[in-house]
Scaffold this active site. Structure first.
Site, PDB file in Angstrom:
ATOM      1  N   THR A 213       5.333 -81.206  10.095  1.00  0.00           N
ATOM      2  CA  THR A 213       4.750 -79.914   9.739  1.00  0.00           C
ATOM      3  C   THR A 213       4.970 -79.567   8.275  1.00  0.00           C
ATOM      4  O   THR A 213       4.044 -79.173   7.566  1.00  0.00           O
ATOM      5  CB  THR A 213       5.344 -78.807  10.627  1.00  0.00           C
ATOM      6  N   CYS A 214       6.186 -79.699   7.795  1.00  0.00           N
ATOM      7  CA  CYS A 214       6.506 -79.251   6.439  1.00  0.00           C
ATOM      8  C   CYS A 214       5.647 -79.940   5.395  1.00  0.00           C
ATOM      9  O   CYS A 214       5.064 -79.294   4.529  1.00  0.00           O
ATOM     10  CB  CYS A 214       7.982 -79.493   6.143  1.00  0.00           C
TER      11      CYS A 214
ATOM     12  N   LYS B 292       1.045 -75.172   1.967  1.00  0.00           N
ATOM     13  CA  LYS B 292       1.028 -73.710   1.836  1.00  0.00           C
ATOM     14  C   LYS B 292       1.464 -73.288   0.440  1.00  0.00           C
ATOM     15  O   LYS B 292       0.838 -72.433  -0.190  1.00  0.00           O
ATOM     16  CB  LYS B 292       1.944 -73.093   2.883  1.00  0.00           C
TER      17      LYS B 292
ATOM     18  N   TYR C   4       7.293 -90.951   2.259  1.00  0.00           N
ATOM     19  CA  TYR C   4       8.119 -90.901   3.465  1.00  0.00           C
ATOM     20  C   TYR C   4       8.137 -92.259   4.163  1.00  0.00           C
ATOM     21  O   TYR C   4       9.182 -92.729   4.620  1.00  0.00           O
ATOM     22  CB  TYR C   4       7.598 -89.824   4.415  1.00  0.00           C
TER      23      TYR C   4
ATOM     24  N   ILE D   3       4.226 -66.093   8.202  1.00  0.00           N
ATOM     25  CA  ILE D   3       3.009 -66.897   8.063  1.00  0.00           C
ATOM     26  C   ILE D   3       1.822 -65.993   7.754  1.00  0.00           C
ATOM     27  O   ILE D   3       1.005 -66.284   6.875  1.00  0.00           O
ATOM     28  CB  ILE D   3       2.757 -67.726   9.329  1.00  0.00           C
TER      29      ILE D   3
ATOM     30  N   GLU E  77       2.067 -64.675   4.123  1.00  0.00           N
ATOM     31  CA  GLU E  77       1.820 -65.714   3.122  1.00  0.00           C
ATOM     32  C   GLU E  77       0.333 -66.031   3.002  1.00  0.00           C
ATOM     33  O   GLU E  77      -0.206 -66.148   1.894  1.00  0.00           O
ATOM     34  CB  GLU E  77       2.628 -66.961   3.469  1.00  0.00           C
TER      35      GLU E  77
ATOM     36  N   ARG F  35       9.348 -58.339  11.269  1.00  0.00           N
ATOM     37  CA  ARG F  35      10.424 -57.938  12.180  1.00  0.00           C
ATOM     38  C   ARG F  35      11.651 -58.818  11.956  1.00  0.00           C
ATOM     39  O   ARG F  35      11.554 -60.030  11.827  1.00  0.00           O
ATOM     40  CB  ARG F  35       9.955 -58.077  13.629  1.00  0.00           C
TER      41      ARG F  35
ATOM     42  N   HIS G  62      20.077 -62.146 -20.153  1.00  0.00           N
ATOM     43  CA  HIS G  62      19.160 -61.067 -20.539  1.00  0.00           C
ATOM     44  C   HIS G  62      18.062 -61.597 -21.453  1.00  0.00           C
ATOM     45  O   HIS G  62      18.332 -62.415 -22.325  1.00  0.00           O
ATOM     46  CB  HIS G  62      19.945 -59.968 -21.257  1.00  0.00           C
TER      47      HIS G  62
END
Length: 552
Positions: A120-121, A129, A178, A257, A260, A283, A515
């Site tokens: 998924t990621c 995303k 991967y 989700i 976003e 929530r 700063h």
């Protein structure tokens, strides 16, 4: 509540929200102790109480149900080559174990027959995303640039098809990385759908493989409620790979989700409507953060429909969609997207038939070492519905490999896990919310800052930043840190080290700021906005007054 809208508890591995109510405590204590009893606070240790899990008889350091005399094809066979599965398999191999992982063929949209190495990621979550978030932010930056002297001969235009093509090319590149990572580690990659036959056997499309240990790391899938017309709706998978950009989109859901994608499509100049069942978004997040992000997203043109639950979707002759809710009907949508949660992807894996205990929501029950009720079968990541974040799945994978093949029984450490929402403006945070801290410790001091960032002084846009620290009044330990504004995720990641280390407000105060930055506000807030005391009313305001001057 509309029963059709009952949302699973499980969230994405990319999710920023800790599942159920992972709370942060500061001293180990028996689970039998009342959650309402305040706990003493150490100045150096924050630990979490994850949702209680079943404790099984066989411990991590045992043989875990394996027959020492039996020969297996592999020491570890993993079902699912997502973030957690790849990490566990690779580390197992690095520790000297023979390891294999099976995964479905690549597709940008998941199904019972498609998936892809990276999970998924990589394919349909965090990575694509975030790429779309980057794409959508340029429109706001074009607006900002006017105040800095930039002029354009014509309005910049966006090419959706180019974005999606470039995004998909990047996903293919990452999937290749991967695969090479697995190959270089000596992990055998098998393409196909895995199903558990018995405690030591996995069937992959008709071919059987035996293993001393089996790991289930199959992640989760988007959930769309069963309402009339649901076939016209899309989920987050499809939203990342649409053939054309939405002109007007309804997004159902008030979680990370939903927010976003609302920011993505709003930034790409779609008309965006967000429908939520509750009065507020997000929530489980800090209440002030919830209010602040919704207010600022609305200022950017996103329309929120609160306390509205979908009843049905209809399609007109011209192809436009209408969303009927408990309050009425909104028409003219080109797309209707559901972001109403995710469910563990554990269906038809053969789990129940071999004795693995599965919860009602489909999540696999595991102990503190990620071991299931069958000693030789283990599970990590979204499939267990613990803390569903990609970095957590990675951590669980490493812990599992150490437990099984390094003679180092290791429990995943869920203390002070930072999280982010890549909304616009974005959110970053770590530790307790004000509400959790007040409930658990009673006496807390709350420091807040709400100001106009320096960039907005010239851009003229109504952008603001909100920052918050929650501190134990008794020990001065910083219990929580929250921010909504530009670079919130990057800033929260850095401060997460200090929160996990148990730093005090005095430590923050003694740190010299950089700063001019927004981040320096976290080390320059000296006076509490309010003091919350268990046995008396709160002293102070519910929010700090806005600071009109940037950099102050």
């Amino acid at each position: 509540m509309n029963q059709a809208m009952a949302t699973p508890l499980s969230l994405s591995c990319c999710s920023p929200t800790l599942t159920r109510s992972t709370l942060f405590f500061t001293k180990t204590f028996p689970f039998s102790r009342s959650f309402s009893t305040p706990l003493p606070l150490s100045t150096k240790t924050l630990i979490s109480l994850s949702p209680p899990h079943r404790t099984f008889a066989v411990r991590a350091e045992s043989q875990n149900g394996a027959d020492p005399a039996r020969q297996y094809d592999f020491d570890l066979f993993t079902i699912g080559a997502g973030s957690g599965g790849v990490r566990a398999s690779r580390f197992a191999s690095n520790f000297g174990a023979s390891s294999a992982v099976c995964e479905l063929p690549f597709s940008t949209i998941s199904s019972d027959t498609t998936g892809g190495v990276g999970g998924t990621c990589v394919i349909r979550g965090c990575v694509p995303k975030k790429l779309l978030v980057y794409a959508s932010k340029f429109s706001h930056e074009f607006e900002e640039s006017n105040g800095f002297g930039w002029r354009y001969d014509s309005e910049p235009k966006h090419d959706w098809s180019s974005l999606i093509a470039n995004k998909n090319a990047e996903l293919q590149r990452l999937t290749g990385i991967y695969k090479n990572t697995l190959k270089n580690a000596g992990v055998k990659l098998i393409e196909g759908r895995g199903k558990i036959v018995d405690a030591h056997t996995v069937d992959v499309d008709g071919k059987l493989y035996s293993a001393k240990h089996i790991l289930v790391s199959v992640g989760g899938r988007p959930f769309i409620p069963d309402i009339p017309g649901k076939e016209y709706a899309i989920d987050s998978d499809a939203a990342l790979d649409l053939p054309s950009k939405p002109q007007k989109i309804a997004i159902v859901g008030g979680g990370y989700i939903a927010l976003e994608f609302a920011g993505i499509f709003n930034g790409l100049k779609s008309e965006v409507h967000v429908f939520i069942r509750q009065k507020k978004v997000l929530r489980g997040f800090d209440e002030e953060i919830r209010d602040f992000v919704a207010e600022n997203m609305a200022l950017r043109g996103i329309e929120f429909h609160t306390e509205e639950s979908p009843v049905a979707i209809t399609k007109a002759a011209d192809g436009s969609l209408s969303l009927k809710t408990n309050k009425g009907t909104e028409e003219g949508f080109s797309h209707i997207m559901f972001a109403t949660g995710r469910s563990p992807n554990t269906k038809d894996l053969g789990l129940e038939s071999v004795g693995v205990k599965v919860a009602k929501d489909g999540s696999i029950e595991v102990d503190e070492y990620s071991q299931t009720s069958v000693p030789s079968i283990w599970a990590i990541g979204d499939a267990t519905n613990r803390v569903n974040l990609t970095p957590v799945a990675l951590m669980e994978g490493v812990a599992l490999a150490k437990t099984l093949f390094q003679n180092e029984p290791t429990k995943p450490d869920y203390r002070a896990i930072p999280s982010a929402v890549f909304s616009q403006p974005p959110i970053g945070g770590v530790g307790l919310t004000e509400e959790q801290a007040a409930e658990q410790y009673g006496d807390i001091d709350v420091f807040t800052a709400n100001f106009r960032p320096m960039k907005a002084t010239l851009s003229g846009l109504p952008d603001r930043v909100f920052m918050k620290l929650i501190v134990s009044a008794e020990t001065n330990v910083v219990l929580g840190l929250h921010m909504c504004g530009e670079d919130a995720a990057e800033i929260a990641q850095g401060f997460a080290v200090g929160i996990k280390a148990g730093l005090t407000k005095a430590d923050f105060d003694a740190t010299v700021g950089i700063h001019p930055t927004a981040a320096e506000e976290f080390v320059t807030m000296r006076t509490p906005t309010r003091k919350v005391r268990k046995n008396q009313a709160s002293q102070g305001k519910s929010d700090s007054k806005a600071k009109a001057v940037a950099g102050s």
